[in-house]
Design a protein around this motif. Structure first.
Motif, mmCIF file in Angstrom:
data_model
loop_
_atom_site.group_PDB
_atom_site.id
_atom_site.type_symbol
_atom_site.label_atom_id
_atom_site.label_comp_id
_atom_site.label_asym_id
_atom_site.label_seq_id
_atom_site.Cartn_x
_atom_site.Cartn_y
_atom_site.Cartn_z
ATOM 1 N N ARG A 128 0.948 -1.139 -0.105
ATOM 2 C CA ARG A 128 0.097 0.092 -0.110
ATOM 3 C C ARG A 128 0.789 1.303 -0.160
ATOM 4 O O ARG A 128 0.658 2.032 -0.788
ATOM 5 N N PHE A 129 1.685 1.243 0.777
ATOM 6 C CA PHE A 129 2.911 2.451 0.986
ATOM 7 C C PHE A 129 3.510 2.664 -0.488
ATOM 8 O O PHE A 129 3.999 3.691 -0.840
ATOM 9 N N ALA A 130 3.897 1.601 -0.931
ATOM 10 C CA ALA A 130 4.828 1.715 -2.173
ATOM 11 C C ALA A 130 4.063 2.087 -3.304
ATOM 12 O O ALA A 130 4.504 2.855 -4.098
ATOM 13 N N ARG A 131 2.717 2.065 -3.131
ATOM 14 C CA ARG A 131 1.828 2.658 -4.215
ATOM 15 C C ARG A 131 1.105 4.107 -3.857
ATOM 16 O O ARG A 131 0.330 4.553 -4.512
ATOM 17 N N GLY A 132 1.827 4.571 -2.863
ATOM 18 C CA GLY A 132 1.178 6.020 -2.240
ATOM 19 C C GLY A 132 0.181 6.038 -1.342
ATOM 20 O O GLY A 132 -0.475 7.145 -1.125
ATOM 21 N N GLY A 133 0.111 4.859 -0.517
ATOM 22 C CA GLY A 133 -1.211 5.042 0.589
ATOM 23 C C GLY A 133 -0.761 5.680 1.624
ATOM 24 O O GLY A 133 -1.553 5.542 2.513
ATOM 25 N N ARG A 134 0.365 6.253 1.750
ATOM 26 C CA ARG A 134 0.655 7.174 3.054
ATOM 27 C C ARG A 134 -0.286 8.319 3.042
ATOM 28 O O ARG A 134 -0.609 8.655 4.315
ATOM 29 N N ILE A 135 -0.572 8.722 2.012
ATOM 30 C CA ILE A 135 -1.532 9.973 1.764
ATOM 31 C C ILE A 135 -2.479 9.529 0.595
ATOM 32 O O ILE A 135 -2.545 9.511 -0.377
ATOM 33 N N ILE A 136 -3.665 8.826 1.332
ATOM 34 C CA ILE A 136 -4.662 8.239 0.472
ATOM 35 C C ILE A 136 -5.438 9.099 -0.143
ATOM 36 O O ILE A 136 -6.091 8.785 -1.287
ATOM 37 N N ASN A 137 -5.743 10.382 0.305
ATOM 38 C CA ASN A 137 -6.592 11.382 -0.604
ATOM 39 C C ASN A 137 -6.164 12.716 -0.582
ATOM 40 O O ASN A 137 -6.381 13.356 0.190
ATOM 41 N N SER A 161 9.017 -4.388 -7.434
ATOM 42 C CA SER A 161 8.090 -4.036 -8.456
ATOM 43 C C SER A 161 6.914 -3.181 -8.147
ATOM 44 O O SER A 161 6.362 -2.510 -9.257
ATOM 45 N N LEU A 162 6.346 -3.220 -6.889
ATOM 46 C CA LEU A 162 5.193 -2.190 -6.461
ATOM 47 C C LEU A 162 5.560 -0.914 -6.558
ATOM 48 O O LEU A 162 4.470 -0.026 -6.588
ATOM 49 N N HIS A 163 6.727 -0.567 -6.572
ATOM 50 C CA HIS A 163 7.159 0.952 -6.496
ATOM 51 C C HIS A 163 6.856 1.530 -7.961
ATOM 52 O O HIS A 163 6.827 0.754 -8.865
ATOM 53 N N PRO A 164 6.773 2.778 -8.269
ATOM 54 C CA PRO A 164 6.640 3.283 -9.397
ATOM 55 C C PRO A 164 7.982 2.905 -10.500
ATOM 56 O O PRO A 164 9.038 2.810 -9.943
ATOM 57 N N GLN A 165 7.473 2.513 -11.635
ATOM 58 C CA GLN A 165 8.257 2.041 -12.533
ATOM 59 C C GLN A 165 8.966 3.191 -13.503
ATOM 60 O O GLN A 165 9.786 2.943 -14.621
ATOM 61 N N ASN A 172 8.780 14.671 -4.103
ATOM 62 C CA ASN A 172 8.543 14.294 -5.497
ATOM 63 C C ASN A 172 8.494 12.904 -5.611
ATOM 64 O O ASN A 172 7.562 12.619 -6.436
ATOM 65 N N MET A 173 9.028 11.993 -5.227
ATOM 66 C CA MET A 173 9.211 10.529 -5.109
ATOM 67 C C MET A 173 7.490 10.056 -4.726
ATOM 68 O O MET A 173 7.158 9.330 -5.669
ATOM 69 N N GLU A 174 7.000 10.902 -3.827
ATOM 70 C CA GLU A 174 5.659 10.388 -3.458
ATOM 71 C C GLU A 174 4.843 10.778 -4.670
ATOM 72 O O GLU A 174 3.845 9.975 -4.689
ATOM 73 N N GLN A 175 4.805 11.753 -5.283
ATOM 74 C CA GLN A 175 3.879 12.204 -6.292
ATOM 75 C C GLN A 175 3.964 11.425 -7.470
ATOM 76 O O GLN A 175 3.134 11.006 -7.980
ATOM 77 N N TRP A 176 5.092 10.547 -7.608
ATOM 78 C CA TRP A 176 5.262 9.902 -8.749
ATOM 79 C C TRP A 176 4.494 8.513 -8.498
ATOM 80 O O TRP A 176 4.018 7.647 -8.959
ATOM 81 N N ARG A 177 4.145 8.175 -7.093
ATOM 82 C CA ARG A 177 3.472 6.947 -6.724
ATOM 83 C C ARG A 177 1.842 7.227 -6.970
ATOM 84 O O ARG A 177 1.102 6.223 -6.925
#
Length: 570
Positions: free
Chosen positions: A187-196, A233-237, A266-271
């Protein structure tokens, strides 16, 4: 005598074949293998909803055991089932979905552990997954966010570990802990720390994390021979994410520095970005004030853009290009009608004359704005439009990608071309003005319609007003807010945090939610504040609803309001 012996032999043979004790193994192989019985689909009766190990009541199991040997239910499986059913529902939707996925996943396995063996020793799969989670910081995550059982590494290396060394309840607890850590990592690898982001940070940040369903993660990691590789692989590619990550790793000993925090934001925005940006797309990076057209991973055009003012920001989102319109009509947005046009009308309508604006009812009929009492009339019941012409604020071309934000890309009003020469180009009401927009139209219409550049220029020169070209190809328009980018040579470029989104993201990643200033909700309905009676009496000769007010002279200072905000003459 011989005949009697033969008869007796046939009688005995027939009795053997008819006997219930005749072994099935003595028969010939069936022509096709018999499939294992399948569980019924959900909804096929109450029994189908029960866990597999409870499908048969004790008094019913005798018949089952007569036809098949039931799978042995181990103490570990019983303990795992009990522990899963006892899990709290979770504090948010994501945690509730993960709990449901865990129950379904282990029920399918008949509650057999995935990560630990019967004695509680971690399997190679568990060792691989836990090692990758421990390296979470390599990808900008915090290992402390993922709770893993302590001491499993030592247990795996202890030769004295034997079946029964760990209590079934301990095995169940540790098994669940590993699975939950894997799900949270995914979930966090795909940006779930800031869900909305649009609700938690700013309504202008119209992005959502690109989460995978938890059952997909569990099934995939169970099927993978390399769980560590799967988790990575769950992180942005995207290439930019990896370039930023490498820059961040170089600052590992300075993880609390401003530069490191900027890279993390900026990494978080790529998620949050779509996994597939498109084989052809337009990329508007707002803090950089630049537009790129990217085809098959290569930048084929790069131009400057003008973006929204600080209180009228360009929103951050992705939509698909739908139309390119030459000589477009401008329909004034509601916010400008209420906040800028209406005050001008109450002062005499200088803007309507200066910019050759027209008032139309909802049926498209022209209305004489001079004969309306604007202190008692809601301007929102009308449309204010500007036909294309020498003073058109749209210029010669508009690019439409509909959304709730009602913004688009367009040409610049000719006298305002100077804006493109400024370093900080926050001048618009939220739309993006594009330098050399005809060049952009040439690229996109060649890709979508096969038009030559000369055909596009002719459509601009001699075509009718509102000459629309519907776009059939999928061409995403990405509005982004990257304040850090790494070029092909590995050089880091940074840009000002003009709207404060980088700061908001940083505070959220640090858990400082109470310090985040979300600002106004730009999607909230526009409020109309009608003039007070005192002010109305000051300007209106006749306050009767059916009597037109006096036509007041143009306010000579109107350029300091509408034009400053619309065209940026600060």
């Amino acid at each position: 005598m011989t005949g009697q012996l033969v008869f007796a032999f046939f009688v005995l043979s027939a009795m053997a074949f008819a006997s219930p004790g005749f072994s099935q193994a003595q028969q010939t192989e069936p022509e096709s293998p018999v499939e294992a019985p399948q569980d019924r689909a959900p909804g096929a009766g109450d029994d189908a909803e029960r866990p597999a190990i409870e499908r048969f009541a004790p008094e019913e199991r005798h018949d089952v055991e007569a036809t098949a040997t039931p799978a042995q239910v181990t103490p570990q499986a019983e303990a795992l089932k009990k522990a899963l059913l006892a899990l709290a529902a979770g504090g948010n939707e994501e945690e509730r979905n993960e709990r449901a996925a865990l129950l379904s996943f282990y029920e399918t396995r008949r509650f057999a552990p995935l990560w630990l063996d019967m004695s509680g020793v971690p399997t190679p799969r568990a060792t691989s997954a836990m090692a990758e989670i421990a390296r979470a910081e390599d990808y900008g995550l915090d290992p402390r966010d993922f709770t893993l059982p302590a001491g499993l590494d030592q247990r795996a290396q202890t030769a004295a570990a034997r079946v029964g060394d760990q209590k079934p309840e301990t095995v169940a607890s540790e098994e669940i802990a590993i699975s939950r850590a894997v799900l949270k990592y995914g979930r966090f690898a795909r940006g779930g720390r800031i869900i909305n982001p649009s609700e938690q940070l700013s309504s202008y940040l119209d992005r959502r994390p690109q989460l995978l369903k938890p059952d997909v993660i569990l099934d995939s990691v169970a099927a993978s021979g390399e769980p560590d590789a799967y988790l990575r692989s769950l992180h942005p590619q995207h290439a930019q994410f990896d370039r930023l990550r490498r820059k961040y790793l170089a600052l590992r000993d300075k993880s609390q520095s401003a530069e490191a925090k900027r890279l993390l934001a900026n990494m978080e925005q790529w998620r949050w970005m779509p996994a597939d940006l498109g084989d052809l797309y337009v990329w508007n990076n707002i803090p950089e004030f630049m537009q790129r057209v990217v085809k098959n991973g290569e930048v084929v055009r790069k131009e400057r853009i003008v973006t929204g003012q600080l209180d009228k920001q360009t929103p951050i989102f992705t939509r698909t290009l739908k139309k390119i319109t030459f000589k477009p009509t401008w329909i004034v947005p509601e916010s400008i009608k209420v906040r800028e046009i209406l005050p001008s009308l109450q002062r005499g309508g200088g803007m309507m004359r200066e910019w050759q604006l027209e008032l139309r009812d909802k049926n498209g009929q022209t209305v004489d704005w001079r004969r309306i009492n604007w202190y008692r009339t809601d301007i929102r019941i009308f449309n204010v439009v500007q036909e294309n012409g020498p003073k058109s604020v749209m210029g010669k071309v508009k690019f439409s990608f509909p959304s709730q934000h009602t913004v688009f890309m367009h040409d610049a009003y000719p006298p305002d071309k100077w804006m493109f020469n400024k370093a900080r180009r926050t001048y618009s009401h939220g739309c993006m003005r594009v330098q050399n927009p005809i060049g952009l139209a040439e690229i996109l219409l060649r890709e979508d319609k096969g038009l030559e550049a000369a055909q596009v220029r002719e459509a601009v020169r001699s075509g009718r007003n509102d000459n629309e070209f519907e776009i059939e190809r999928r061409i995403p328009i990405h509005m982004t807010y990257f304040t850090a980018l790494v070029d092909d040579d590995g050089k880091l470029h940074t840009f000002p945090d003009v709207y404060g989104h980088e700061r908001r993201i940083t505070l959220a990643l640090e858990g400082k939610w109470s310090q985040i200033s979300r600002g106004k909700d730009h999607l909230a309905p526009v409020e109309l504040d009608m003039a007070s009676a005192q002010r109305r009496n000051r300007y209106a000769e006749d306050d009767a609803a059916d009597a037109p007010p006096r036509v007041w002279r143009s306010n000579a200072s109107f350029r300091g309001g509408f034009l400053d905000s619309l065209f940026g003459r600060w």
